[in-house]
Structures are given as structure tokens and as C-alpha cells.
Design an enzyme around this catalytic site. Structure first.
Site, mmCIF file in Angstrom:
data_model
loop_
_atom_site.group_PDB
_atom_site.id
_atom_site.type_symbol
_atom_site.label_atom_id
_atom_site.label_comp_id
_atom_site.label_asym_id
_atom_site.label_seq_id
_atom_site.Cartn_x
_atom_site.Cartn_y
_atom_site.Cartn_z
ATOM 1 N N ASP A 285 79.898 81.144 -3.980
ATOM 2 C CA ASP A 285 79.831 80.342 -5.199
ATOM 3 C C ASP A 285 79.278 78.964 -4.796
ATOM 4 O OD1 ASP A 285 79.953 79.465 -7.778
ATOM 5 O OD2 ASP A 285 82.049 79.977 -8.124
HETATM 6 C C1 BGC Z 1 80.468 78.888 -10.947
HETATM 7 C C2 BGC Z 1 79.807 80.253 -10.925
HETATM 8 C C3 BGC Z 1 78.339 80.136 -11.237
HETATM 9 C C4 BGC Z 1 77.705 79.153 -10.273
HETATM 10 C C5 BGC Z 1 76.213 79.012 -10.460
HETATM 11 C C6 BGC Z 1 79.692 77.875 -10.151
HETATM 12 O O1 BGC Z 1 80.180 76.589 -10.362
HETATM 13 O O2 BGC Z 1 81.789 78.999 -10.466
HETATM 14 O O3 BGC Z 1 80.448 81.098 -11.826
HETATM 15 O O4 BGC Z 1 77.736 81.391 -11.160
HETATM 16 O O5 BGC Z 1 78.316 77.894 -10.439
HETATM 17 O O6 BGC Z 1 75.886 78.355 -11.611
#
Ligand code: BGC
Length: 761
Positions: A285
Site C-alpha cells: 500500500d
Molecule cells: C489506500 C489504498 C489505495 C492506495 C493507492 C492508499 O492510501 O490505502 O487503498 O489503493 O492508497 O491510491
């Protein structure tokens, strides 16, 4: 003889298919072997790097910082860059100006639709309709791939039982079985049968694992749970996505067993790859590697090495892999084999997406002009939105409204477009969404007179409103004093026959980093609702929410409540369809609504404890309950009313004492005893009465959504086999145990018919 011929043909077909697969794999492997032989260490690490795209303005890709990195082979992919022209421009740099011309992979959070936005995932789940959910994912993939995106950070399948956590809106609620069915439907919808087609995309199941169990519902907080709970409850939907062939997995921010998921080898390799057989790649993530320094695992070099060794392949945004792994290799902290394995998995994904064959496969300008936000897609989105709404209360059949008379539409969410799509709608064009007021006017026709007043702001605290209306999802805060707005609303409402109070949460009151400690409708809006009720007119609460809310007061005092979540771009039309009875609501809650926040976490599939409160009772000393509130939810899991009513016969069981691997049938006859055609979700629950470990008081094991005309009856049957009785025991073996089981069928998890059976080995 005939049978013999048939078998021969079947086995020939199987061998041809598997031969074709082997030869495709062989072709791919030899291509990737050849490519990897040419790659420098820096180029290999470049493939593992997924930087943020920054703000690339059309026409400036080449001169941007990212452009330089791509040219140097230091980028494997980009995410959340929107627009087919921009994507084509950066891809061109990769395949014409970098040394090895390796194409980039383009990812995005296409969580519940692209430009045609569907209900938030919690709302989609309330449809209990896997075909519709798959269709929504299919349309999302068609639109996203038409705009250059081939990789989707969805589905989010984190089981969530704490509605304080803002991200409950992005998932499928509290139930492992329903969550698993939805995980599968979404993967099928995104990936289709062939990833290399130009309208399918690679899915990414997230956030692996247990992200939904953050302590106190505070986002990013610590998670801790037993393995037996993990396996029986929280891990199932991730596994379902893997079994459905999801191409990639995203790590979660939280720790699991004291080790952040992103450095957790047990999670990322032993369980995911060795036990579950996952063959795709793992992405972190957003800056999850870097954040492990805050978790207390060491500096960037240390945590990057830990992540690679755990089984992570791609580093989102943080560039820890890019900047430290070469040094760690020199120091012997990681091996070349580990780097190669990660690099290969990324290249395989690109190969499977067909990017080596045609890096511009997803960059067809014509498709982007015709296939995005099309009339057909919007029509489906409207239908799905209407199916997602849950009728929580409808005293004296206030709803549906007739298409005559005067309707007052009041509330901060009544005439707003930007909040309709809900959280995580990065590709939406808010100006194209339909507000409730507009939808009502268009659907009702000229015999209804509509009056409107905003009535109140979202919240009395302007700073709170600012925090809750980010990313352009403004509610245009009104500068008038609250009492002036209230007075205007009451005056308007007094001239009507019926009041629609369009209240609740704003879109960004849920979603990432939007946890709440109080989960009611903001007080300012409640005050408005109270004043509207005082007019003596019938009031319908049209409720916007991204989470289960505490609605005890509303349930007691408001005659009708229609929960519309955030229905997507077509919300306004769908609300009108249901309010005026063109569509009969059939949504059922995928999450329990508690009476108050102190009951949280409250979920239907809980354990019995040694001192359970007898059903229907409260209070008893020395049993498991509260002094100040009963154990009951306000609305149970699976609950939702209809304009019609459905009655259930007793359960018929084909065999009350089955043995071994037999299959039995449990049937009920459901009758539409009301006067509207409608749909009902018939739900099967099972309780394992005696076990070697404690078992939940009930678990969802099947459901069917049926349509019934007034007076019509249908018999709904569920086939039950020992597969449905299996669970992870104390040794974490997945098996069933003989003995007594309670079979329950009903229209929600509370009101069921029930029968006991005895299943012997
Ligand atoms: C979130 C994810 C997301 C990623 C990319 C993160 O802050 O937890 O769910 O896919 O950002 O945007």
C-alpha cells in the site's frame, strides 16, 4: 462404447488445452528469461518501483521528473494518472526512450466504477446480487481500460465490524461468506476470461490482511487477533479472490501478529503463496514500506529488505526498493534470487496483460470517446443504485409517494451533485452526477410540485465540514445563521403534503482516514429533522451514509427511513425511482446497525459466550449484557424492508439425520403477501451446536434473491453438504465435525424459521 469415446474426446480436449497452456507459458518464460538476462540491477529494481505520478500535465510528460526516471528504466508502473493522452505519452517514453523499452503498467483506484460511478461497495453489497456486482465491475473495467488503465486496486475485501472505521464504506460489510462471494464476482468482472483483451484489467485484492480490524475503528491502528479468528472470519474473502485467480495483492498498513503485513513473511509467502498457491505479484500500500520505520522496525534500508524477503514485489510510492536494495544485496542482507523473483512477477503481469505485444493496447482514443459514461452504462448504474437502497422503516406505508401533490425536499444533501458518487470516486466527473432534487423532478413529471430548502449545513462546526468535504466534494457551506436556515426550511415544509429530509453523512465522512467516534447523523441535521417532524407532515428520511449509523432516535420518531448509501452518479434518478415506487426496494444490510456506539463491535455471527443472555431478554445480572442498552442491534445483518411483505413457510428438510458426504435439501416457500411486485433475499444460516472449538451462533451459508408478484409463492431450496459445515479447528485444519446443527432460513439474520438436524460422520 459411446461413453468410452466421450471420455477419449474429453481427455484429448484437456490435453490440447493444457498443452496450449504449457506452450504459452513456455513462450512467456523464455521471453522473460531473455529479457532478464539483459537487465542491469538498476533496471530490475526499476521494475519494482511504483512512484506516484505527480501532476503530469498533458503534453509535459517528457520534461517531467517522472519522464526522466522512466527514460532511465527506474519505473515499473504509475498509478492514478488519468486520461488516455497522458498515459500514451508516458508509455511512449518507456517503450521508445528507455534502454530495454519495457512497457509500464498503469494502475488506479477504480473502486466502484470509473466515470459511471456505482454505489459505494457497502451499498453494492446490499444488493446481494452477484450478477449485478459483477456487471458493475465489468463496466468499470470497460471504462477504465478505454482510458488507459489496465490494473485496478480493487476489490477491497476487508471484513469490518466496527462502523467507526471510515473504510467500512469501501468493503463488503461484516460477513465472510457474503464478502467472499462478492470478492469473486468483482475479480470475474474486472479480469474477465482473458487478461490480454483490451477491455479487461488486472484486479488487486486488498488490503492483505485484517486491515478492517483496526483497534477502536481508528484508521491505520494496530490489529491483533487469534489465528483461529483470522482463518474462520477475516481471511476468507482474500482467499476467495485468490481462488478466483486475482492477478495481484496489496499489502495492508497494519501489523499482523506483531509484524507489519508488509514485512510479514508468514502472511506474504507461507500463507499466500505456499498454502494458497497465489501466483501473481504483491504490491505494497501507499508508502507502507517507509511507514515500517514508524512501526519501529528500523531504517528505510532495513525495512525495504524485510519487505522484499517477506515476499513483496512492488513498492508503492516510497522508493525504498529503488534506493536501498542494491546496497542490501552487496551487504548480503538479501539475495539476487529474491530480486529476480520479484522482477519476474512484475514482468509476467505485464506479459499477461499483453503489454509487451502492444504497449498501447489500452490507449485507444476512440474507445475513450464512446465507451465512457455511455447511456447504457448509466442505465445499469441507475438500476444497480436502486437495488442497493435499504428501506429501514416504512410506517403506515408512507412510501411510495404518489406522483401528485406538493413535496418539500429539505436538507444539505438534497441538491448536491459532488457527494452523490461517494468516497473513492477518483475518475468521476461530479458535474455529471444527478442530485436528488433533479432526479425527483425528472422522474415525477409535471403533476408534482417540488419545494426546496437546504435547511442546515452538514455540521455546526465549519472545520468539521471542511474535513468531511475534501477532494472537491463540497456542500457549499451556507453562511446564514443556523436558525435562519431552519426557519426557511420549516416554512417551506409547511406548504407541502410530504417532506423528504435528505440528510446524513457527506461522501468524505467515510473512506480513508475518516474514522468517527460518534456515528449518528450530525446534531445540526438532527435538529432540523426534529423541526420538520413538528410540522405534523409525514416525513421520509432519505439517508446518505457510508457506514452503519446509530439511528435509535430516528427509528423511534421518523415514519419512514430509506438508506441510500452513496448511490453513484445516477443517485438522483435511483432515489426517485424508489421514492415514487417505480422500483420496489430490496436491499438488505451487509452490516449490523447498532443502537449506540458503545455496543460496537456488534455483529450477527458472534460467539455465544458462557453466559449468554436468553433471546429476547434484557437485563440479567451475571450474564453477558449491558446495564444501559440491550444486546440487540437496531437493524440486524441481512435486514431490509420492501413495499410488499413476504411470509415464510416452515423449513422442509429432505433428511433430518444425514450421514457422511450426503447432500440434503432445505426448502421454504416464500409468499408475497403484499400488494407490490418485489424481490426478497432469502438467507440460509447454520449453527454448529457442538464443536471442539466454540462456534458462532449462526453463519450465513447461502442466499437467493427471488422476484415475486403479489400473491405469488415460490419454493426456495438450498443444497447443504458437509462442505458447508467446515471450519478451521484448533489445529487450523479445515474440517467438519458430526453432531447437531440448526438450520435457519429467513429474510434477515434475526427473523428466521429454524429446524434441527443431526449429521453423523
Ligand atoms: C489506500 C489504498 C489505495 C492506495 C493507492 C492508499 O492510501 O490505502 O487503498 O489503493 O492508497 O491510491
Amino acid at each position: 462404447m459411446r461413453k468410452y469415446n466421450f471420455l477419449l474426446i474429453v481427455s484429448l480436449v484437456i490435453s490440447v488445452v493444457s498443452f496450449a497452456q504449457v506452450s504459452t507459458d513456455a513462450k512467456m518464460n523464455s521471453f522473460i528469461d531473455g529479457l532478464m538476462k539483459k537487465m542491469t540491477m538498476e533496471e530490475k529494481l526499476g521494475q519494482l518501483n511504483l512512484p506516484g505520478s505527480g501532476d503530469i500535465v498533458t503534453g509535459q510528460a517528457s520534461s517531467s521528473d517522472i519522464g526522466k526516471k522512466i527514460r532511465e528504466g527506474k519505473v515499473g508502473g504509475l498509478f492514478n494518472i488519468k486520461g488516455v493522452e497522458k498515459i500514451r505519452a508516458v508509455q511512449e517514453i518507456a517503450v521508445t526512450q528507455s534502454r530495454l523499452k519495457i512497457p509500464l503498467i498503469f494502475g488506479m483506484d477504480v473502486i466502484h466504477g470509473y466515470q459511471t460511478v456505482f454505489p459505494i461497495p457497502l451499498g453494492l453489497s446490499a444488493t446481494w446480487d452477484m450478477k449485478l456486482i459483477e456487471q458493475s465491475a465489468r463496466i468499470a473495467a470497460v471504462e477504465a481500460t478505454a482510458d488507459g488503465i489496465c490494473w485496478n486496486f480493487s476489490p477491497m475485501v476487508d471484513i469490518a465490524r466496527d462502523p467507526r472505521w471510515g473504510r467500512v464504506s469501501e468493503g463488503n460489510g461484516e460477513d465472510p461468506y457474503l464478502g467472499s462471494q462478492i470478492a469473486r464476482a468483482m475479480v470475474r468482472g474486472y479480469q474477465g476470461k482473458d487478461l490480454a483483451l483490451n477491455n479487461t484489467m488486472m484486479a488487486c485484492v486488498k488490503h492483505y490482511a485484517l486491515y478492517g480490524a483496526a483497534e477502536a475503528g481508528r484508521d491505520y491502528n494496530t490489529t491483533d487477533m487469534s489465528r483461529i479468528r483470522m482463518f474462520n472470519e477475516y481471511l476468507q474473502p482474500y482467499k476467495a479472490a485468490i481462488d478466483e485467480g486475482v492477478g495481484s495483492v496489496m499489502t495492508s498498513f497494519n501489523e499482523v501478529d506483531g509484524i507489519p503485513a508488509t514485512a510479514n513473511k508468514w502472511l506474504m509467502t507461507d500463507l499466500l503463496r505456499t498454502q494458497w498457491g497465489f501466483k501473481g505479484f504483491v504490491v505494497t500500500d501507499y508508502t507502507a514500506i517507509n511507514e515500517m520505520s514508524n512501526h519501529g522496525l528500523g531504517d528505510l534500508k532495513t525495512v525495504s529488505a524485510l519487505a522484499l524477503k517477506a515476499g513483496v514485489d512492488m513498492d508503492m510510492v516510497g522508493e525504498g526498493f529503488l534506493t536501498t536494495l542494491a546496497q542490501s544485496l552487496k551487504e548480503g542482507k538479501i539475495s539476487l534470487k529474491q530480486i529476480d523473483a520479484a522482477c519476474r512477477r512484475i514482468l509476467v503481469a505485464k506479459y499477461q496483460l499483453g503489454l509487451f505485444e502492444d504497449p498501447f493496447r489500452y490507449c485507444d482514443i476512440n474507445r475513450s470517446k464512446t465507451e465512457i459514461f455511455s447511456t447504457a452504462h448509466r442505465k445499469t448504474a441507475r438500476e444497480i443504485a436502486a437495488q442497493s437502497f435499504v428501506l429501514l422503516k416504512n410506517q403506515q406505508n408512507v412510501l411510495p409517494l404518489k406522483k401528485t401533490g406538493t413535496v418539500a425536499v429539505i436538507g444539505p444533501l438534497a441538491d448536491n451533485k459532488s457527494n452523490m458518487p461517494g468516497t473513492w470516486s477518483v475518475a468521476a466527473d461530479f458535474t455529471k452526477a444527478t442530485s436528488v432534487l433533479t432526479g425527483l423532478k425528472e422522474v415525477a413529471g409535471s403533476n408534482v410540485k417540488f419545494l426546496y430548502a437546504k435547511g442546515s449545513n452538514l455540521d455546526a462546526d465549519s472545520m468539521y465540514e471542511e474535513r468531511a468535504t475534501m477532494f472537491g466534494k463540497t456542500l457549499n457551506r451556507d453562511s446564514r445563521p443556523a436558525d435562519v436556515m431552519l426557519k426557511e426550511a420549516v416554512e417551506v415544509a409547511s406548504q407541502s403534503d410530504v417532506i423528504l429530509a435528505v440528510l446524513g453523512e457527506s461522501a468524505e465522512m467515510t473512506g480513508e482516514a475518516s474514522s468517527r467516534s460518534e456515528i449518528g447523523i450530525p446534531k445540526l441535521q438532527q435538529d432540523l429533522l426534529k423541526e420538520l417532524l413538528k410540522t405534523g407532515k409525514p416525513v421520509v428520511l432519505v439517508l446518505f451514509t457510508g457506514r452503519p449509523l446509530t439511528l435509535s432516535w430516528e427509528d423511534k420518531n421518523v415514519p419512514a427511513i430509506l438508506n441510500v448509501w452513496f448511490g453513484g452518479t445516477e443517485t438522483g434518478y435511483a432515489v426517485a425511482d424508489v421514492i415514487f415506487g417505480d422500483v420496489n426496494p430490496s436491499g438488505k444490510l451487509p452490516s449490523t446497525f447498532p443502537q449506540n456506539v458503545g455496543q460496537v463491535p456488534l455483529y450477527y455471527n458472534h460467539k455465544n459466550t458462557g453466559r449468554p443472555l436468553p433471546e429476547g431478554k434484557w437485563f440479567q445480572k451475571f450474564v453477558s449484557n449491558y446495564l444501559d442498552v440491550s444486546n440487540d442491534p437496531l437493524y440486524p445483518f441481512g435486514y431490509g424492508l420492501s413495499y410488499s411483505t413476504f411470509t415464510y413457510s416452515d423449513i422442509k428438510i429432505s433428511n433430518l439425520s444425514p450421514k457422511g458426504n450426503q447432500q440434503i435439501k432445505a426448502s421454504v416457500t416464500v409468499t408475497n403477501s403484499g400488494s407490490f411486485s418485489g424481490m426478497e433475499v432469502v438467507q440460509l444460516y447454520i449453527r454448529d451446536i457442538v464443536g471442539t472449538v466454540t462456534r458462532p451462533v449462526k453463519e450465513l451459508k447461502g442466499f437467493q434473491k427471488i422476484a415475486l408478484k403479489p400473491g405469488e409463492s415460490k419454493t426456495v431450496s438450498f443444497d447443504i453438504t458437509p462442505e458447508d459445515l467446515k471450519f478451521y479447528n484448533n489445529e487450523l485444519k479445515y474440517a467438519w465435525e458430526e453432531g447437531e446443527f440448526q438450520i435457519m432460513i429467513g429474510g434477515n439474520s434475526r427473523d428466521t424459521k429454524s429446524v434441527k438436524i443431526n449429521w453423523a460422520k
